[in-house]
Design a protein around this motif. Structure first.
Motif, PDB file in Angstrom:
ATOM      1  N   SER A 130      24.000  26.053 -55.217  1.00 16.97           N
ATOM      2  CA  SER A 130      22.603  25.853 -54.845  1.00 16.97           C
ATOM      3  C   SER A 130      22.038  24.577 -55.467  1.00 16.97           C
ATOM      4  CB  SER A 130      21.763  27.066 -55.260  1.00 16.97           C
ATOM      5  OG  SER A 130      21.810  27.274 -56.648  1.00 16.97           O
ATOM      6  N   ALA A 131      22.355  24.332 -56.744  1.00 16.83           N
ATOM      7  CA  ALA A 131      21.856  23.122 -57.397  1.00 16.83           C
ATOM      8  C   ALA A 131      22.398  21.875 -56.719  1.00 16.83           C
ATOM      9  CB  ALA A 131      22.226  23.130 -58.875  1.00 16.83           C
ATOM     10  N   SER A 132      23.677  21.897 -56.356  1.00 12.55           N
ATOM     11  CA  SER A 132      24.280  20.751 -55.686  1.00 12.55           C
ATOM     12  C   SER A 132      23.638  20.504 -54.333  1.00 12.55           C
ATOM     13  CB  SER A 132      25.786  20.975 -55.519  1.00 12.55           C
ATOM     14  OG  SER A 132      26.375  19.890 -54.822  1.00 12.55           O
ATOM     15  N   VAL A 133      23.443  21.565 -53.567  1.00  9.10           N
ATOM     16  CA  VAL A 133      22.872  21.416 -52.226  1.00  9.10           C
ATOM     17  C   VAL A 133      21.427  20.932 -52.301  1.00  9.10           C
ATOM     18  CG1 VAL A 133      22.178  22.642 -50.141  1.00  9.10           C
ATOM     19  CG2 VAL A 133      24.415  23.087 -51.154  1.00  9.10           C
ATOM     20  N   TYR A 134      20.638  21.508 -53.194  1.00 11.99           N
ATOM     21  CA  TYR A 134      19.243  21.082 -53.292  1.00 11.99           C
ATOM     22  C   TYR A 134      19.147  19.611 -53.693  1.00 11.99           C
ATOM     23  CZ  TYR A 134      16.952  25.595 -52.575  1.00 11.99           C
ATOM     24  OH  TYR A 134      16.469  26.748 -52.016  1.00 11.99           O
ATOM     25  N   SER A 135      19.998  19.182 -54.601  1.00  9.93           N
ATOM     26  CA  SER A 135      20.002  17.781 -55.001  1.00  9.93           C
ATOM     27  C   SER A 135      20.415  16.884 -53.841  1.00  9.93           C
ATOM     28  CB  SER A 135      20.952  17.584 -56.186  1.00  9.93           C
ATOM     29  OG  SER A 135      21.012  16.213 -56.549  1.00  9.93           O
ATOM     30  N   TYR A 136      21.496  17.273 -53.161  1.00  6.77           N
ATOM     31  CA  TYR A 136      21.959  16.471 -52.030  1.00  6.77           C
ATOM     32  C   TYR A 136      20.911  16.427 -50.923  1.00  6.77           C
ATOM     33  CZ  TYR A 136      24.582  14.878 -48.011  1.00  6.77           C
ATOM     34  OH  TYR A 136      24.982  14.181 -46.894  1.00  6.77           O
ATOM     35  N   HIS A 137      20.272  17.553 -50.662  1.00  8.10           N
ATOM     36  CA  HIS A 137      19.247  17.618 -49.624  1.00  8.10           C
ATOM     37  C   HIS A 137      18.118  16.633 -49.908  1.00  8.10           C
ATOM     38  CE1 HIS A 137      15.210  19.256 -48.550  1.00  8.10           C
ATOM     39  NE2 HIS A 137      15.746  19.232 -47.346  1.00  8.10           N
ATOM     40  N   THR A 138      17.742  16.476 -51.180  1.00 15.01           N
ATOM     41  CA  THR A 138      16.690  15.535 -51.536  1.00 15.01           C
ATOM     42  C   THR A 138      17.085  14.116 -51.172  1.00 15.01           C
ATOM     43  OG1 THR A 138      15.920  16.934 -53.351  1.00 15.01           O
ATOM     44  CG2 THR A 138      15.317  14.613 -53.443  1.00 15.01           C
ATOM     45  N   ALA A 139      18.308  13.720 -51.524  1.00 12.40           N
ATOM     46  CA  ALA A 139      18.791  12.382 -51.181  1.00 12.40           C
ATOM     47  C   ALA A 139      18.882  12.207 -49.670  1.00 12.40           C
ATOM     48  CB  ALA A 139      20.151  12.146 -51.831  1.00 12.40           C
ATOM     49  N   PHE A 190      23.084  24.175 -46.878  1.00 12.53           N
ATOM     50  CA  PHE A 190      22.348  22.942 -46.575  1.00 12.53           C
ATOM     51  C   PHE A 190      21.435  23.140 -45.363  1.00 12.53           C
ATOM     52  CE2 PHE A 190      22.193  18.998 -44.030  1.00 12.53           C
ATOM     53  CZ  PHE A 190      21.526  18.169 -44.908  1.00 12.53           C
ATOM     54  N   ALA A 191      21.962  23.734 -44.304  1.00  7.51           N
ATOM     55  CA  ALA A 191      21.171  23.945 -43.091  1.00  7.51           C
ATOM     56  C   ALA A 191      19.963  24.830 -43.368  1.00  7.51           C
ATOM     57  CB  ALA A 191      22.043  24.556 -41.999  1.00  7.51           C
ATOM     58  N   SER A 192      20.143  25.854 -44.203  1.00 10.48           N
ATOM     59  CA  SER A 192      19.031  26.747 -44.512  1.00 10.48           C
ATOM     60  C   SER A 192      17.970  26.032 -45.345  1.00 10.48           C
ATOM     61  CB  SER A 192      19.533  28.000 -45.248  1.00 10.48           C
ATOM     62  OG  SER A 192      19.996  27.697 -46.548  1.00 10.48           O
ATOM     63  N   VAL A 193      18.399  25.175 -46.279  1.00  8.78           N
ATOM     64  CA  VAL A 193      17.442  24.420 -47.093  1.00  8.78           C
ATOM     65  C   VAL A 193      16.650  23.454 -46.219  1.00  8.78           C
ATOM     66  CG1 VAL A 193      17.198  22.724 -48.953  1.00  8.78           C
ATOM     67  CG2 VAL A 193      18.774  24.642 -49.221  1.00  8.78           C
ATOM     68  N   VAL A 194      17.320  22.793 -45.290  1.00  9.38           N
ATOM     69  CA  VAL A 194      16.624  21.884 -44.377  1.00  9.38           C
ATOM     70  C   VAL A 194      15.577  22.640 -43.569  1.00  9.38           C
ATOM     71  CG1 VAL A 194      16.863  20.368 -42.376  1.00  9.38           C
ATOM     72  CG2 VAL A 194      18.530  20.237 -44.223  1.00  9.38           C
ATOM     73  N   ARG A 195      15.969  23.777 -42.989  1.00  5.10           N
ATOM     74  CA  ARG A 195      15.028  24.557 -42.174  1.00  5.10           C
ATOM     75  C   ARG A 195      13.812  24.993 -42.990  1.00  5.10           C
ATOM     76  NH1 ARG A 195      19.764  27.018 -40.219  1.00  5.10           N
ATOM     77  NH2 ARG A 195      19.464  28.766 -41.659  1.00  5.10           N
ATOM     78  N   ASN A 196      14.045  25.417 -44.216  1.00  9.95           N
ATOM     79  CA  ASN A 196      12.966  25.950 -45.044  1.00  9.95           C
ATOM     80  C   ASN A 196      12.120  24.879 -45.717  1.00  9.95           C
ATOM     81  OD1 ASN A 196      13.766  28.594 -44.457  1.00  9.95           O
ATOM     82  ND2 ASN A 196      15.190  28.668 -46.190  1.00  9.95           N
TER      83      ASN A 196
END
Length: 220
Positions: A130-139, A190-196
């Motif tokens: 989760s930490a990796s995905v949230y960080s990557y999503h920000t970039a 990643f897809a769920s973080v983008v949607r939310n």
């Protein structure tokens, strides 16, 4: 700043500098490919810092990264690092999506390489999925905003490894849940973080080689 060696640009009221020789070399390559009718993609990868890296360069990396990694995750918790990353992405987008194609045309950005590998290609030290995905999503979202603000048809890609179902990139190897994640679980999260987080379009860059790269029959 050595003005003979650096090109400058302004972003949000601050002046930034970029290596002029490398920029001109990139201009030549992109312009030549564009003029020949080829579609050009940029892949932005954070490689290891040099021995004499400045504090600004060091701010791009998380603490406790592995010296054995091939490339690294962008430290999206660093205010300095993110300021420079935003400026750089905006500059790349503005320069290479101009309507006159003065420096060539690049409407496609891939952020990172095989980012589901926190061990080898997207290292941030020990982390969680989760930490990796949230960080990557920000970039990723910063890159998307930069590109589409200059060219509405721009596309931004997430890069994943060939280990679609297996956490380990090496067939049969042990996996560490703080470093190794399958492409599928990374992409789903990643897809769920983008949607939310306010849905935006994203594209997928996937390496289509076999997980066991010794199986050369794949190419037949």
């Amino acid at each position: 700043v050595n003005n003979d060696a650096a090109a400058s640009f302004v972003y949000s009221g601050q002046t930034y500098y970029i290596n002029k020789a490398k920029l001109e070399n990139l201009d030549y390559k992109v312009k030549s490919l564009t003029d020949s009718g080829m579609n050009v993609y940029f892949n932005f990868i954070l490689t290891a810092p040099g021995e004499n890296a400045s504090d600004v360069v060091k701010s791009l990396y998380y603490d406790n990264v592995s010296p054995d990694a091939q490339s690294y995750a962008l430290n999206t918790r660093s205010e300095t690092g993110m300021k420079y990353f935003q400026a750089f992405m905006d500059y790349m987008a503005s320069r290479y999506t101009r309507a006159d194609h003065a420096y060539g045309f690049v409407p496609n950005f891939t952020i990172g390489f095989e980012v589901n590998s926190g061990r080898r290609w997207n290292n941030a030290g020990a982390s969680s999925l989760s930490a990796s995905v949230y960080s990557y999503h920000t970039a990723f979202r910063v890159a998307y905003a930069a590109l589409t603000s200059h060219y509405a048809g721009g596309r931004v890609y997430i890069s994943l490894g060939s280990n679609w179902n297996s956490p380990s990139m090496t067939p049969g190897a042990d996996a560490d849940s703080s470093l190794d994640w399958s492409s599928k679980e990374y992409l789903d999260f990643f897809a769920s973080v983008v949607r939310n987080s306010g849905d935006i379009p994203w594209a997928l860059s996937y390496n289509p080689y076999p997980s066991d790269q010794s199986l050369t029959e794949f190419w037949l």
